[in-house]
Design a protein around this motif. Structure first.
Motif, PDB file in Angstrom:
ATOM      1  N   ARG A  41      47.502  -0.576  14.640  1.00 17.57           N
ATOM      2  CA  ARG A  41      47.261  -1.082  16.000  1.00 17.57           C
ATOM      3  C   ARG A  41      47.986  -2.401  16.241  1.00 17.57           C
ATOM      4  O   ARG A  41      48.601  -2.614  17.280  1.00 17.57           O
ATOM      5  N   ASP A  42      47.916  -3.289  15.270  1.00 19.09           N
ATOM      6  CA  ASP A  42      48.578  -4.580  15.419  1.00 19.09           C
ATOM      7  C   ASP A  42      50.092  -4.409  15.450  1.00 19.09           C
ATOM      8  O   ASP A  42      50.783  -5.059  16.237  1.00 19.09           O
ATOM      9  N   THR A  45      51.159  -3.089  18.842  1.00 23.06           N
ATOM     10  CA  THR A  45      51.111  -4.171  19.825  1.00 23.06           C
ATOM     11  C   THR A  45      52.296  -5.120  19.645  1.00 23.06           C
ATOM     12  O   THR A  45      52.940  -5.516  20.619  1.00 23.06           O
ATOM     13  N   ALA A  48      55.467  -3.383  20.947  1.00 21.42           N
ATOM     14  CA  ALA A  48      55.369  -2.674  22.236  1.00 21.42           C
ATOM     15  C   ALA A  48      56.538  -3.017  23.158  1.00 21.42           C
ATOM     16  O   ALA A  48      57.114  -2.135  23.803  1.00 21.42           O
TER      17      ALA A  48
END
Length: 159
Positions: A41-42, A45, A48
């Motif tokens: 997830r990190d 992000t 992105a």
């Protein structure tokens, strides 16, 4: 005490809005999966703005470090099948990051190279990844980090 330790220590928390985790906190795979999700997830992000996946970043990095590498060698290194690698190279080529050249030694072999745009994207990605990694690495002493990486390598090198 972590959330997992609190949940594991108090069976029946489902009545208070938290689930009873039964034996999950005792499973190595459960903790590896939670860690993977947090890192993924990190990472997503952090990259992105570049619109790159983890495998695309790794592919760019391997091509940058190994000019003239083949799709077959990339697929083997990243543990993916040839068709998936071909589709990924197609996407990177469409974005102007990679070019294919037929090998002069083996006409059946396609050599891969980063374009100037690919080199720029790789540099941007490396900066974003460094920042992403810094946050996770800061949670460990250098000795702990070395040990963690050694332990994780012991797991994935056995498969």
């Amino acid at each position: 005490m972590s959330d997992i330790e609190i949940l594991a220590a108090e069976p029946g928390l489902a009545n208070t809005g938290k689930l009873d985790l039964d034996g999950l906190p005792d499973l190595l795979g459960f903790h590896l999966r939670l860690a993977h999700v947090a890192v993924y997830r990190d990472f997503t992000t952090a990259l992105a703005a570049l619109d790159l996946t983890q495998k695309q970043c790794a592919t760019l990095q391997l091509i940058g470090a190994n000019p003239a590498v083949s799709q077959v060698d990339l697929a083997a290194t990243l543990g993916t099948d040839r068709a998936t690698m071909m589709a990924m190279i197609d996407r990177l080529e469409q974005r102007g990051f990679v070019i294919r050249r037929r090998s002069t030694e083996d006409r059946r072999r396609q050599e891969l190279y980063l374009t100037e745009a690919g080199q720029t994207m790789l540099a941007d990605a490396k900066r974003a990844i460094e920042e992403h990694e810094r946050g996770f690495k800061a949670r460990f002493t250098p000795a702990e980090l070395k040990t963690l990486v050694a332990f994780l390598s012991r797991i994935h090198n056995q498969v």
